[in-house]
Design an enzyme around this catalytic site. Structure first.
Site, mmCIF file in Angstrom:
data_model
loop_
_atom_site.group_PDB
_atom_site.id
_atom_site.type_symbol
_atom_site.label_atom_id
_atom_site.label_comp_id
_atom_site.label_asym_id
_atom_site.label_seq_id
_atom_site.Cartn_x
_atom_site.Cartn_y
_atom_site.Cartn_z
ATOM 1 N N SER A 126 20.089 28.486 36.631
ATOM 2 C CA SER A 126 19.481 27.840 37.655
ATOM 3 C C SER A 126 20.501 27.962 38.754
ATOM 4 C CB SER A 126 19.269 26.381 37.148
ATOM 5 O OG SER A 126 18.601 25.918 38.262
ATOM 6 N N LEU A 127 21.326 27.036 38.973
ATOM 7 C CA LEU A 127 22.048 26.925 40.146
ATOM 8 C C LEU A 127 23.442 28.042 39.781
ATOM 9 C CD1 LEU A 127 24.202 25.738 42.452
ATOM 10 C CD2 LEU A 127 24.850 24.157 40.524
#
Length: 391
Positions: free
Chosen positions: A175-176
């Site tokens: 994700s991030l």
């Protein structure tokens, strides 16, 4: 990164070893080249005495088509995969108060946090070290905190195992963490990427405030019904958004959706083959359509950055495949906000090997050991040579 290092070394060696030739040397060189050209074999005067004599006289029969690249068949030494590495970066949810404290003994890590403070406009290091937890867990704060702590952990890896960075051939982030991976691979500059993460976090925070929603880890058995999508059986609730947000490993997913949908699964999970469900400390239903309003501001900010082609392989959360080039990053990365993280598929693509082949070393750089734990469930042999460089 290692390819760039090798290029610089070769370039520097060539510069140091080369000396300008004197006139006599240059003249002799030109004369030798002219002589070689004048006496080079062109086979224009070759006259085979018979058709059978053709292959003995000419290099190739007239009209021969050489469509195959013979260099592909040449014998080349294989690189021992145990001398190469893959670096992974965690995402939101890995944060904890006190992270990055052990990294402060590395000057490079301190420099990264100092630059981050200037970009963000607040003391990120103090927030990481002292909290409070409620503030650190907010999306707008924890995303920059996890990204900067992860990249700071690279400074420890650089000090203790420099070959792990020089011989890294692939990277990925959860994700991030995918943005951290793109920074490491040279596709995004650190300061611009951090500002991008700040915009991403603010936009996702605002989106989460528009809906009462959340996320939960789900362990399920072979008898699980409904594919965990759409909260089967939920009735009478307005917009019961419920989707798989993260594919972690077999029989384990993260679901995200409206509060009512999550409560329904908590109350009725056994009926649908769910063995265990545990809420995550996040403020919204990330990687679902409830985050749609965050896509446009993120995409606009990304377009303002000069994206470079990655110098090592970077794998996308959207489909688990390697980014082809800078243009592919520009089009693919914004989709990640509303699409599920296909982490299990990414790991299969990274670690697929023939039977008997060795695996590269794996380094998880950042807070926690969550990605290393998942790797054990997906590929135990790759996990045997996995290490955590914890922030």
């Amino acid at each position: 990164m290692f390819s760039r290092v090798i290029f610089r070394r070769l370039h520097r060696s060539a510069s140091l070893s080369s000396k300008p030739p004197d006139k006599s040397t240059a003249a002799l060189g030109e004369e030798k080249v002219r002589d070689l050209l004048d006496n080079a074999a062109t086979f224009e005067d070759a006259k085979p005495r018979s058709e059978q004599d053709t292959w003995a006289t000419l290099p190739y029969v007239d009209g021969t088509f050489m469509g195959r690249d013979q260099s592909l068949k040449s014998s080349r030494p294989r690189i021992d995969l145990r001398e190469t590495s893959i670096i992974l970066f965690p995402g939101q949810g890995a944060q904890y108060v006190g992270m990055a404290k052990r990294l402060l003994k590395y000057p490079g890590a301190r420099d990264i946090f100092q630059l981050a403070n200037e970009v963000l406009g607040y003391d990120l290091l103090k927030l990481c070290l002292d909290g409070p937890r409620e503030r650190l867990d907010q999306t707008r704060h924890c995303q920059p905190a996890v990204m900067v702590s992860s990249l700071a952990a690279l400074e420890q890896l650089k000090e203790e195992r420099p070959n792990a960075i020089e011989n890294c051939f692939a990277t990925a982030g959860f994700s991030l963490g995918e943005i951290s991976a793109l920074v490491f691979a040279g596709a995004l500059p650190f300061d611009k990427a951090l500002r991008l993460v700040q915009i991403r976090a603010e936009a996702m925070q605002l989106a989460s405030e528009q809906h009462t929603s959340g996320m939960a880890t789900v362990l399920y058995g072979a008898d699980a019904r409904g594919g965990l999508q759409g909260c089967p059986g939920l009735r009478g609730v307005e917009s019961p958004e419920c989707r798989i947000a993260n594919y972690l490993y077999p029989s384990c997913k993260v679901i995200a959706g409206s509060e009512d949908a999550l409560k329904f699964l908590e109350a009725n999970g056994k009926k649908y083959g769910i063995k265990r469900i545990k809420r995550l400390p996040v403020s919204g239903a990330f990687h679902t359509e409830l985050m749609a309003s965050a896509v446009e501001p993120f995409a606009k900010a990304l377009k303002k950055i000069t994206i470079e082609d990655p110098i090592i392989g970077v794998y996308s959360n959207v489909d688990g495949k390697r980014y082809r080039n800078a243009g592919h990053i520009l089009g693919q990365l914004p989709k990640q906000i509303t699409r599920p993280v296909k982490w299990e598929q990414t790991l299969h693509n990274l670690y697929e090997r023939k039977a008997g082949e060795n695996f590269p070393r794996t380094f998880e750089c950042g807070p926690g050991q969550g990605l290393k734990t998942i790797l054990k469930q997906v590929n135990g042999k790759a996990w045997d040579s996995a290490f955590s460089i914890e922030a």
